[in-house]
Structures are given as structure tokens and as C-alpha cells.
Design an enzyme around this catalytic site. Structure first.
Site, PDB file in Angstrom:
ATOM      1  CG  ASP A   1       3.333  23.681   5.397  1.00 38.54           C
ATOM      2  OD1 ASP A   1       3.951  24.708   5.096  1.00 38.54           O
ATOM      3  OD2 ASP A   1       2.052  23.615   5.120  1.00 38.54           O
TER       4      ASP A   1
ATOM      5  CB  SER B   1       2.668  27.443   2.124  1.00 37.74           C
ATOM      6  OG  SER B   1       2.929  27.298   3.562  1.00 37.74           O
TER       7      SER B   1
ATOM      8  CD  GLN C   1       6.365  26.994   3.783  1.00 38.45           C
ATOM      9  OE1 GLN C   1       5.765  27.558   4.651  1.00 38.45           O
ATOM     10  NE2 GLN C   1       5.903  25.766   3.594  1.00 38.45           N
TER      11      GLN C   1
END
Length: 295
Positions: free
Chosen positions: A209, A233, A283
Site C-alpha cells: 500500500d 485508498s 488498487q
């Protein structure tokens, strides 16, 4: 003057962050760290939720995929995880994980585990990039900015951490030029990790991430450090292809095939130093650019 923490201590803290306190009935509690982000770092919740799921699955069935949604911003406080044993099949096992704070669900994830089976083999080739030994760390580059680094990032953004990142492209950190293509980042734990494969997978989920949404900013010459971008996110998917160790260098190659509607889609490939593709990520995140104030 306080002595700087050793690399071993930094990694011990990172492993402890992935440690689950059993609460009974497949419920667990984990602590949080503050890395300087307004809300809890999404990678932390990814790694912890994966560890919680792994604790309910036999070790001969490693995780092969996880799909998660970030529902609400988390606080820098303990997080409770509950695991639902959705399915235990002959070859595949499915788990569903919910993360809660103050009674609110802030995150959910589905993970799939599989027995080790044989099948066809192929993979994307690893790109040729500069060796990590020839690159400065991202932390060193931020520290070199001195007073140019915006105040919110001067403490947390330059503090030692259990994971080291070395970005291949040496774009200007504060005023990057718009360019085509993505980015490549070497990453690893700064000291040896336990031999538990689940710890290595959870820490890779944590690290995956880091900077992934930056791929959607590269074509526009935007930087997180300037405060001009509001980002969050929205979801995160990850596939584990082959075994690896996170205390050896991994190359994270990222790009962004599309951005629009205040969202950016980013994807990544993770390679071991020997060229094996060990994981893939995707993502989508919210990306809003703040308009400059008038003079």
C-alpha cells in the site's frame, strides 16, 4: 540525547504490529502505529487482517489472494478483527474478515487459501533496473530536503522504520515533472524476519500500500509531499504467486492504466531479486487535487 533504534528493534516493532491478541471465537485485537498519516495507514490494516485470517487456516494452505475494501478512515488506536470461516473445501479455503473500531466497521476483506498443487507455469519478465545498492533510500532523500520538506513530514517522514524503500526513478520529490510510465521501488525489511511465511506475506501486504497510488500521480507531476493532493485508498487486491522472503530485496513495479472521476486505478508487480514474480496488486483510490489559492 536518545539513541536511535537498531534495525533489529525496528523490525521487531513491525512484527509485533502484525501480532494478533486472541479474543476468542475467531476474534482478534491488534495495535496501531502512527506513521504520520491523518488516518491509520491502510497497509497496516491489510497486513493485520491477513494475519487474522491466517490464524484460522492450516499452514499447508497458504493464501493466494485477498480482496479488500477500506470503508471508513481508521484511528491511531487498537483495531478488532473478526474472521468468518466461509468455506473449507478439498483444495480451497475462504475467509471473510471485518475490522472494527468503536463499534464501526472500517474495513472488510475476503481471502482465499489453497493447497499446494502443480499446474502450468509462466510469468511476466522482470524489468532491468538499477540495483538497490546503487540507490539512496527514500528516507535519505527526504532528509536531504531539510527545511524544504513540508513541516507535517519532517518528523514521521524522516524517522527510521522497519521497512526500507529505494525508488529507482529519481524524480524531484517536491516538484516532479509529468512523465509517461510508472515507477519501480526496491523494498525489504531492514533486519532478518522470523521464518513464519505468514509474517512475510502480511508485511508484503503492508508494504504494497506504500506509494501504489503515486502511480496515478506520475503522469500529472503531482506529489504527496506538497499537500496538493487529497488521496485515500478505496480498495486493494493482492495475489500471491510464489514463495519469497521480505527480508531480501523485492522490486515493486507500479503503473496506472486509468484515472478519472476523482479516482485512480493503479497496479503493481512484485519480483524477487532472482526475477521470480512473487505477487501482484491492484488498487483504486480517491484522488482530488486542491486548487491553488488566488493571490
Amino acid at each position: 540525547m536518545t539513541d536511535a533504534p537498531t534495525t533489529a528493534c525496528l523490525v521487531e516493532d513491525l512484527v509485533a504490529l502484525m501480532r494478533m491478541e486472541p479474543l476468542g471465537d475467531d476474534r482478534f485485537r491488534a495495535q496501531s502505529e502512527d506513521i504520520g498519516t491523518p488516518a491509520v495507514f491502510g497497509g497496516q490494516v491489510l497486513g493485520q487482517s491477513l494475519m487474522a485470517a491466517c490464524l484460522t487456516v492450516e499452514p499447508d494452505r497458504p493464501v493466494h489472494s485477498m480482496h479488500a475494501y477500506f470503508l471508513l478512515p481508521g484511528e491511531h488506536a487498537p483495531i478488532d478483527y473478526s474472521v468468518d470461516r466461509v468455506r473449507d473445501g478439498r483444495s480451497f479455503t475462504t475467509r471473510h474478515v471485518l475490522a472494527r473500531q468503536s463499534g464501526r466497521i472500517i474495513f472488510e476483506m475476503a481471502a482465499s487459501f489453497q493447497t499446494r498443487d502443480r499446474g502450468v507455469e509462466h510469468q511476466l519478465a522482470m524489468p532491468e533496473v538499477a540495483s538497490p545498492d546503487a540507490l539512496p533510500s527514500d528516507r535519505e532523500r527526504r532528509r536531504a530536503l531539510g527545511d524544504q520538506l513540508p513541516e507535517p513530514f519532517r518528523v514521521k517522514g524522516t524517522a527510521p522504520h522497519g521497512i526500507e524503500f529505494r525508488t529507482v526513478e529519481q524524480d524531484d520529490l517536491l516538484a516532479p515533472l509529468p512523465r509517461e510510465g510508472g515507477s519501480a521501488v526496491w523494498m525489504r525489511a531492514v533486519a532478518p524476519l522470523p521464518d513464519d511465511p505468514n509474517v512475510h506475506r502480511a508485511l508484503l501486504a503492508y508494504a504494497s500500500d506504500h506509494g501504489l497510488l503515486r502511480a496515478a500521480m506520475i503522469p500529472h507531476g503531482l506529489s504527496f509531499l506538497t499537500g496538493q493532493v487529497r488521496a485515500a485508498s478505496l480498495d486493494h487486491a493482492m495475489w500471491f504467486h510464489r514463495d519469497f522472503r521480505f527480508d531480501d530485496w523485492l522490486l515493486y513495479v507500479i503503473d496506472s492504466p486509468s484515472a478519472g472521476g476523482a479516482r485512480g486505478l493503479c497496479r503493481g508487480s512484485v519480483f524477487a531479486r532472482d526475477g521470480r514474480l512473487v505477487a501482484s496488486t491492484a488498487q483504486e483510490g480517491m484522488l482530488r487535487v486542491r486548487e491553488p489559492r488566488g493571490g
